[in-house]
Design an enzyme around this catalytic site. Sequence first.
Site, PDB file in Angstrom:
ATOM      1  CB  SER A  47      -0.937   0.010   1.214  1.00  0.00           C
ATOM      2  OG  SER A  47      -0.189  -0.112   2.407  1.00  0.00           O
ATOM      3  CG  ASP A 341      -4.235   5.356   6.829  1.00  0.00           C
ATOM      4  OD1 ASP A 341      -3.062   5.163   7.220  1.00  0.00           O
ATOM      5  OD2 ASP A 341      -4.703   4.837   5.793  1.00  0.00           O
ATOM      6  CG  HIS A 344      -1.008   3.891   4.570  1.00  0.00           C
ATOM      7  ND1 HIS A 344      -2.234   3.393   4.935  1.00  0.00           N
ATOM      8  CD2 HIS A 344      -0.329   2.875   4.014  1.00  0.00           C
ATOM      9  CE1 HIS A 344      -2.296   2.122   4.595  1.00  0.00           C
ATOM     10  NE2 HIS A 344      -1.153   1.773   4.032  1.00  0.00           N
TER      11      HIS A 344
END
Length: 375
Positions: A47, A341, A344
């Site tokens: 991610s 978040d 990240h």
Amino acid sequence: MKSSIVFIFFSTFLLIQTCQFSSASQGVASVHVKNKFIPAVYVFGDSLVESGNNNYLKTSAKVNYTPYGADFPNGVATGRFTNGHTVVDFFAKWLGLPYVPPYMSLSEEERSRTTTGINYASGAAGILPESGTATGDILSLEEQVNYFNQTVKNDLPKFFSTQEEISSYLSKSIFVFSIGSNDYINNYLQPANYNSSNTYTPQQYGALLISTLKQHLMSLYNLGVRKFVVFELGPIGCLPAIINAANPKPVTPCLESVNLMIKIFNFGIPSMIQELTSTMKGSTFVHGNIFDKSHRQNISPLTYGFSGGNTPCCVVGGNGTTVCLPNQMPCKNRNTHLYWDAFHQVQRVNYEVANGCFRGSSTCFPINIRQLVHI
Ligand SMILES: *[C@@H]1O[C@H](CO)[C@@H](O)[C@H](O)[C@H]1NC(C)=O
Ligand SMILES: *[C@@H]1O[C@H](CO)[C@@H](O)[C@H](O)[C@H]1NC(C)=O
Ligand SMILES: *[C@@H]1O[C@H](CO)[C@@H](O)[C@H](O)[C@H]1NC(C)=O
């Protein structure tokens, strides 16, 4: 200031090269021409670098909703796990290349004429095939490599006319790897879903990850890849998700027991690179050293201008342990938070890492991306 001036010269130089060659050649050659030095950037990872593959997959690990992308052009939620650009987005931009499209978004026809690079990265994916699979159907590193194999065997031959052209193109392209975090976050640190922590000591597990990663890098070399950029893991023990899930809560800013564990993996990277450099003739490796600075930023965010500290900018659930909840207003000043978040970092941090790796001398070793361009 100085580096931006150098950069203007660099881009101007690229532009001049582009014009010279465009007038002299057409068709197939134009791909070499348009980006004289680096024709393409290919991306493998999780991610931290994905650009939307998971949007097409049956997994809970996808973020194609607001407020993701709040600071991306037009505020589009592309599937990137941050408020704006990823490290790879900055690389592509500075190399004069378009955003690297997610493999899953391309039709067969589009794949056969995409020669500026493809992104195979997938959120929640790891080096081991089972990592992250509790979230559903994601692309493990093995699957990412298999898709790249198809790109080389089925798609590139539709564009290039000879094997030599494909080899030359691949040898000039840059291949970025940012993977391994989920082998901890979505595997080793989740004993309820995975048995790896009962099976391996942290030392054995780190060694397993390194040897598996090494096998994949060797496969890619055999397919013609020569320019590798391999990022180590950031301080996972500092992630809000890890700290907020810890019981008892750590008294230090980071859960250092987790950091020590992932450092075992990080310490394995330089020797792996050294070995591969000597066995894989003509290969060049760049090592992305991101742990130390990020760790320092987490320990003293104010020193680095992050007054919001490690509190996620967006509204997260699960007592501070999840990705952003949909359609909630994020914090106003994204640049003051380290984290977007609970997992990240914000675009500003991605920019700093990308900038350091592209032009600096301490993030990427032994050369930066700008130097890699000229090899
Ligand atoms: C770990 O779990 C997997 C599947 O969940 C199983 O196939 C494997 O045998 C287990 N390994 C050990 C050592 O228990
Ligand atoms: C790539 O695909 C070919 C078949 O097209 C297969 O023989 C080869 O083992 C594959 N290589 C990798 C690295 O997956
Ligand atoms: C959040 O924390 C509270 C209090 O510790 C607990 O009761 C609740 O189950 C937690 N919720 C989640 C989603 O973890």
